[in-house]
Design an enzyme around this catalytic site. Structure first.
Site: not given
Lengths: 352, 352, 352, 352
Positions: D165-167
């Site tokens: 995921g980006c986060y």
């Protein structure tokens, strides 16, 4: 025009950028660092900035880890030491007026000037629009106007290329095919152009302060903008009959030019599209979009100039919209495209 | 603290603004021009700006047609000539340090200082955080911290009000009810705050240039921001145990503060909501939003500070979000709210 | 035109808003809640939205703590129950076409319609531009075009006011004084207008998605936008000779219209300024800025329309720039201004 | 874990993208079209979109003139016909849950899934955070977590890669070196993250409408965001002790994560910098910036994740800031980096 023969260097050309810390200069550095056919061998601050060499990455953190290049204060010795085949000047026209003649005389490097110093043919016209005398009029005849869609062969042979203005590239891409073909009338053309803030450069100005520009839009330079004579000259318009109104948009990058063009004859949408296709279909960086009008986001972060149009029959008028990224096709990208032509490299080498 | 009796002027109070050309100053002028209970009788540039009176509307075109007021260069004579009952100083703390004592001595006007010069109690703490000695320590005891939700009576009676910092108002609105009640532990509180660019003022800075800030976000002033001791003092936190990290947002106005608060006991969401309601339900400009977390857009262009929260049971922690418009509740709006209390006007008079 | 005598209510008029959850409706509610001379007594969702009454503050959190009003699904019974003296319709033209006749017949309320349903005089022209037949042509003659700078007396007496379009108000404020006086030629006028996204309404659309519009700009509705005939009719231009090109800007609010106007005679800047001053100096919400061209930020969050211009002698042309906040002077603010005239209140009551 | 041997294709690998019309899918297509080592041989809309093949350039005008690829509705036959060596799924996790097992069984292609479907090890944890049972638990053990800075060898050998995921990429780049080395304590870590709107995808949502998000900022998904367990698992934190608060920023691209990390021992800034350098100096896409905190603009439009930090001695705490472009290092760029490892290409091939 100087017929320049390419240096027979057994390998990659060495190129440099003067004025590397402005927005166009930084974009040039970014493109040249990733270019497969040249070596970025020197980057210089223009004479106006502080002294002392400093890493480029310190001036622009986006370069962290990508290069060890140091920004060197501009001097003839520093430029000579870099042994450059081609030099970009991403400098204000005052600096270019001083340094282009000096580099022309004192080095053998080919030159791509991104300022307005050598774009007009006529020293008197320069004086009128730039408010100062042209101090190197003898080089105006040597300079090739660096519009690669129109002058590829002269550019390839040039020693000095005057890279077009960002507004001029957008407007002329829209206007030239209609005017050169006689489809448009030369009187009464209007260009209402909208530009992002990077076109105004990196110098601090109150109207470019975030709080002032965010949520704002304004016209400026009405009837006085210096790209006016450049557009008129290239499009073949009498400058007094041509109306150019730039506006500042709350975006960082991009120009959208909306041109209102009186049509001269009965040409319809199909004929106009054919004129545009004839002019640009063989060229890699202009996309003729027909009746689908382009938007800024179609072109930002690319070297494309997109052009679309509508014919309004009732008033026998074409409404032509062109757009480009002012830092790429409007400045650094076009300069690299010109360099590619000058060095015999593929026209799109190193361009996104 | 000075117990100040209100001037018995038979009519509207005359108020003035020093530093009117900054963002907080302009916002003050806008509010005061539309205020039903006072007359804006003088606006002054701070000593740092150019000489000569100029129409306010020329400095800020949004005032065109709304006022004939002229910005006058700051001098004691000019201030005295305006016969002001109350003066706002929307000036840097250096200017306030010089002018608050002078106005205290040389005029009878009541003073609302929007800078950080008189917010801390302790001259030594001021020196530590502001990097310079406090040159008017005798006035620190006279100044009332202008947080109207907490100190309405002292503000009403004060001659000198130190208007809170924008971050401090946001953070303390969130923290105070939990800490004062013992629901929160004093150690380990973190405030991660995000602010629009107008909070940084109108001076030109490269990082506030539109092209730099648009599409950007960054932390700054980590562990060194001057609002840190102000928050700690008002919230009742040991400053070394309190972590404050401001960030710059690509918006013009607004602060959103996300606070991480260790809970001291078994209090749940209902108990916390009750604490917030007890603190603020009688106050017109704080809205307790419960578990609905507020957003910037709920409060920009208003004088509200909204506060909402979630309890995270696993880690016995409250996550509290507060937000406000940094130019209104964070500066000029709160200053007018304080003025209303000082002049016996309705607390919300002249506020959107 | 109906000569309407004002209801002799001994007190504040009761007003309502249909379509309150759109951007113009919310702005109306905000203005009316703070208005000193009327009571906002009913807010209604248009027929297209979900059923069931819900607090306005739930639909728009910015209203939290400011009102207990509930949005009620639109029905004749609900409207009658609110006993309204004046009703705003902030609805799509399809909804207004249905509800204006119904309210005209079934209630005694005066009506201010913010849609395009009743702005054109001619049912056939409506059909041509809106692509549907006009289903209440008998009311077209009853409707007064709600441009308060031009028709204050008819508006004061009207039962039904057609509130102008946002683009139309900007363009006509710029064009009317030049055309009515004969200073401008009626053929060849071009209006290149730029608008913020709230003008497109609150319905979700891919091109209004944040990621799509941020950093973007585009032309749309070229030669087909529905404000074209409205501008032409009010300015006194043959619609086929008038070119109108709207653009979408990456801002929330504001319209900037750049008009290119061929001059008919030798009038210079001084004569043009005199024409504008004669038209607007007695009017509270138009500011003639002369050669200082207005910017969006001068007018956003206000009810002003600012107008400035330059004369280009070489081409005998005026370049006129006008701007306004599309939600205020372009919609809700102008509607309140019209209401004030209709109810005999001060024209600027309740307006920022 | 499947030890996958690379297909011995005599030439460029053929790759495809499922879900090409979302933001991550479009970015993948852009990168793959310019990639020197692979051929983009098929692009598919996910099952949820309309039927019928349509040119990619029609779905996204930025592709005009760059490709003739047609978006094909997803079906097993269509995928088989494209004869793909490697397939990216840029699809919601529901679609990936259905299609990854199908492609695993019915084709021989290697798979890079950009959704959250295969990032957690434990089907029960998936059910808890995603609110639905995991329908292909047998593949969880096959999936390699595609964090190239940490698992390069397993990625190179994997058939199925779960792209982070980006986060999670932003947070774990900041947290892992401190936690793995024992410099940080596992309890009390807080990550306050700020993300641009493209992270939320291309589906229309009211809070992502331009007018709503412009000038806004808000927290969301407090204590419930699905990247929480992914971060905790990779960083080695007990999920109930880890606090993660995402915020939405008014920018199109980019994540900035501010992490508050309690230090376990007496390590100072030099020791921490050494830990980061040991972890990342040999890796091409993480830049350790030391005490110079990175900003969004340093990394947008690049595949870099930058990390910087400050040590706050008083509270024995590190404040670590990391940032990346959520569409590049946070999604498509990282996916291409993983593909490069899987295909034995240079890790940075085709990445800006």
């Amino acid at each position: 025009m100087n017929n320049y023969s390419q240096p027979g260097a057994p390998g990659r050309a060495r190129v440099g950028v003067i004025g590397v810390t402005g927005y166009a200069g930084l974009e040039l550095a970014r493109l040249l660092l990733g270019h497969p056919g040249v070596t970025l061998a020197g980057v210089f601050t223009s004479g106006r900035e502080g002294a002392g060499a400093r890493p480029l990455a310190e001036r622009a953190p986006a370069f962290a880890g990508r290069t060890d290049l140091e920004c060197v204060p501009l001097s003839l010795d520093a430029v000579r030491a870099a042994a450059l085949d081609l030099i970009f000047l991403a400098t204000p026209h005052e600096v270019s007026l001083e340094w282009v003649p000096r580099l022309w005389r004192e080095t053998a490097a080919r030159l791509v000037d991104l300022s307005g110093a050598f774009r007009l043919r006529d020293a008197e016209e320069f004086r009128r629009w730039y408010g100062q005398p042209h101090t190197a009029p003898e080089l105006l005849a040597e300079a090739v106007y660096g519009w690669p869609e129109r002058y590829p062969a002269p550019i390839a042979a040039a020693r000095l290329v005057a890279n077009p203005g960002c507004y001029a590239t957008a407007a002329n891409t829209a206007l030239w095919p209609l005017l050169a073909s006689g489809a448009a009338r030369a009187a009464g053309v209007i260009c209402d152009a909208k530009s992002g803030a990077s076109g105004a450069g990196r110098s601090l100005r109150e109207d470019l302060h975030f709080v002032e520009l965010e949520s704002n839009c304004k016209a400026y330079g009405v009837a006085t903008h210096r790209h006016t004579p450049e557009i008129a000259a290239q499009a073949g318009l009498p400058v007094e009959e041509f109306t150019f109104t730039p506006h500042l948009l709350p975006v960082a990058r991009g120009i959208l030019a909306t041109c209102y063009v009186p049509l001269a004859n009965g040409a319809g949408a199909a004929e106009l599209e054919a004129l545009y296709r004839r002019a640009y279909d063989a060229r890699p960086f202009v996309r003729v979009r027909g009746e689908r009008l382009p938007e800024l986001r179609d072109v930002t972060h690319t070297n494309f100039c997109d052009v679309g149009f509508r014919v309004r029959e009732a008033s026998r008028q074409a409404i032509v919209v062109s757009c480009l990224d002012n830092l790429l096709k409007g400045a650094a990208g076009q300069a690299v495209q010109n360099m590619n032509l000058m060095l015999g490299l593929p026209e799109g080498a190193g361009l996104p």
